[in-house]
Design an enzyme around this catalytic site. Structure first.
Site, PDB file in Angstrom:
ATOM      1  N   HIS A 285       0.831  -1.215   0.000  1.00 54.90           N
ATOM      2  CA  HIS A 285       0.000   0.000   0.000  1.00 54.90           C
ATOM      3  C   HIS A 285       0.866   1.267   0.000  1.00 54.90           C
ATOM      4  O   HIS A 285       0.912   1.965  -0.996  1.00 54.90           O
ATOM      5  CB  HIS A 285      -1.014   0.041   1.157  1.00 54.90           C
ATOM      6  CG  HIS A 285      -1.920  -1.145   1.226  1.00 54.90           C
ATOM      7  ND1 HIS A 285      -2.722  -1.503   0.172  1.00 54.90           N
ATOM      8  CD2 HIS A 285      -2.140  -2.062   2.203  1.00 54.90           C
ATOM      9  CE1 HIS A 285      -3.399  -2.593   0.496  1.00 54.90           C
ATOM     10  NE2 HIS A 285      -3.062  -2.946   1.717  1.00 54.90           N
TER      11      HIS A 285
ATOM     12  N   ASP B 241      -4.764  -8.357  -3.467  1.00 52.57           N
ATOM     13  CA  ASP B 241      -5.098  -8.125  -2.069  1.00 52.57           C
ATOM     14  C   ASP B 241      -6.379  -8.837  -1.622  1.00 52.57           C
ATOM     15  O   ASP B 241      -6.369 -10.034  -1.375  1.00 52.57           O
ATOM     16  CB  ASP B 241      -5.155  -6.610  -1.815  1.00 52.57           C
ATOM     17  CG  ASP B 241      -5.136  -6.240  -0.330  1.00 52.57           C
ATOM     18  OD1 ASP B 241      -5.054  -7.153   0.505  1.00 52.57           O
ATOM     19  OD2 ASP B 241      -5.201  -5.047  -0.002  1.00 52.57           O
TER      20      ASP B 241
HETATM   21 ZN    ZN Z   1      -3.378  -7.007   2.470  1.00 51.66          ZN
END
Ligand code: ZN
Length: 453
Positions: free
Chosen positions: A268, A319
């Site tokens: 991220h 993800d």
């Molecule tokens: Zn993750």
């Protein structure tokens, strides 16, 4: 095995009539301008396949179930509530069936490998299975079944928050102190010998919320090999909590306190100052971007143009697996930048094709993050390859050097005709070779879990 491609991306150059030989999972020879021979597998456009650098496989089964808002609750609530309901019921059999389904979908989407950030280790309530690595072994089994290249990332998750709060409820399935975690990693490394030869086992301190500075340092001292992945600076609340506790923003703190280098992947890294962005780029670490999930969860927008200008490495991951689409992952990344900057063609250094920059960058960065010697078509590299069909109407009018723009911005999903994971030819004619057994097993596993809710 020999592949003949009418067109191929060789290094950073487009070439015609390419023949490549694969030996023991790697590319052993490359010849340009050759005619196909009878025994060749013939494809249209051959590309290096991407690594999907960040996945939580079991979350695939929740896709589409949390797009509602509950009155009086914060927006993340429905997602987190359902995840913990799933976690109370998830069995080893579910884990394997869900992972096989999503790994298959990744390969059909053009990913040759996956970084499985694996944090559910124990039984509901937190008691270990009789084999500590039971659920990791289920991930290995799903990788064997699908043939996907696996970088397995067992997660160290010790605390329920940055102030070392104890784990509660569904989190108990994640929990290990450092000593037991090191045993788990050793166990995974032993079991990986029975998996595909290109399997890698790294480590994943979950986040600065779920591990302490002391444990992180001891972990890095005691487990020096293999890739290190960590969630960082995904949401503003996390940035504020870490700043309050550690006196510094998460990315800045990590870069100062840990020897972050090219073996690291920071997942991220959404909320960074300009200085943090430049420092992350200088470190050589890979920014593990998950644009579809970050959009779905409302995380924020990555500081992409500054990072790229500073020479930062990046790759993409699916993800939460809400959607498994390689082109959509790349275009969501670029479109987020355009919407923020009110500008076009943002993620390019100086000039050139956005699609090429995104695709080639994610191929090299993703392979680096997963410690796979892959990411481009070149002798000696793993044969992580994908082929697409340029006769499709969205590509048929494009020149070679426009193909990746067409793929990223114009084409639908489903153009992948073939995919090889370390030479294993797992997608043929657009379909995974084991699809007919994987899908029914997945659907019955989902039904079984939902019946327990
Ligand atoms: Zn993750």
């Amino acid at each position: 095995m020999t592949i003949h491609a009418k067109t191929a991306l060789l290094g950073s150059e487009w070439v015609s009539s390419l023949r490549i030989e694969i030996d023991a999972g790697s590319i052993s020879s490359v010849e340009i301008g050759e005619l196909p021979q009878a025994s060749d597998t013939c494809v249209d456009v051959l590309l290096p396949a991407l690594a999907n650098l960040h996945s939580h496989a079991f979350q695939r089964a929740m896709a589409g179930m949390t797009e509602v808002r509950a009155a009086g609750k914060e927006s993340f609530w429905t997602w987190r509530t359902l995840m913990y309901q799933f976690l109370d019921r998830l069995t080893p059999e579910h884990t394997e069936a869900f992972a096989a389904q999503v790994f298959m979908e990744m390969q059909e989407a053009g990913y040759a490998s996956v970084g499985e950030f694996h944090y559910v280790h124990h039984q509901p309530g937190g008691a270990p299975y009789s084999q500590l690595s039971e659920l990791s072994q289920r991930i290995f089994a799903a990788a064997l079944q699908t043939g996907i290249g696996l970088t397995h990332l067992p997660v160290l998750y010790t605390y329920g928050g940055v102030r070392r709060e104890p784990l509660t409820g569904g989190q108990l399935r994640f929990g290990n102190d450092l000593d037991r975690f090191l045993i788990l990693v050793d166990d995974c490394r032993g079991k990986a010998n029975q998996a595909n030869a290109d399997t890698v086992v790294g480590i994943a301190p979950h986040s600065l919320r779920a591990t302490s500075p002391d444990d992180l340092q001891r972990l890095l001292d005691q487990s020096p090999t293999g890739p290190v992945h960590i969630h960082i600076a995904e949401q503003v609340q996390e940035v504020e909590d870490v700043q309050a506790m550690l006196g510094q923003r998460p990315v800045g703190w990590l870069l100062e306190q840990a020897a972050v280098d090219e073996n690291w992947c920071l997942i991220h890294a959404t909320h960074m100052t300009g200085a943090e962005t430049a420092a992350l780029a200088r470190s050589g670490a890979v920014a593990g971007l998950c644009p579809i999930t970050e959009a779905n969860l409302g995380d924020g927008i990555f500081n992409g143009s500054v990072y790229l200008e500073a020479g930062g490495r990046f790759g993409v991951g699916s993800d939460s697996n809400i959607r498994v689409s390689l082109p959509e992952e790349l275009r969501t990344l670029e479109y987020s930048q355009r919407l923020r900057d009110q500008s076009r063609a943002v993620l390019v250094r100086s000039e050139g094709s956005v699609g090429h920059t995104l695709y080639a960058g994610a191929a090299l960065g993703g392979a680096r993050a997963l410690a796979r010697d892959a990411g481009e078509i070149s002798v000696g590299k793993l044969a992580d390859l994908m082929a697409i069909d340029r006769s499709h109407p969205t590509l048929c009018g494009l020149a070679d050097d426009q193909l990746l723009d067409g793929l990223c911005f114009a084409a639908p999903d489903g153009l992948v005709t073939d995919l090889w994971s370390a030479g294993r030819h797992m997608v043929q004619d657009g379909k995974h070779v084991s699809r007919d057994s994987i899908v029914p097993a997945y659907c019955s596993a989902v039904a079984d879990l939902l019946a327990r809710l």
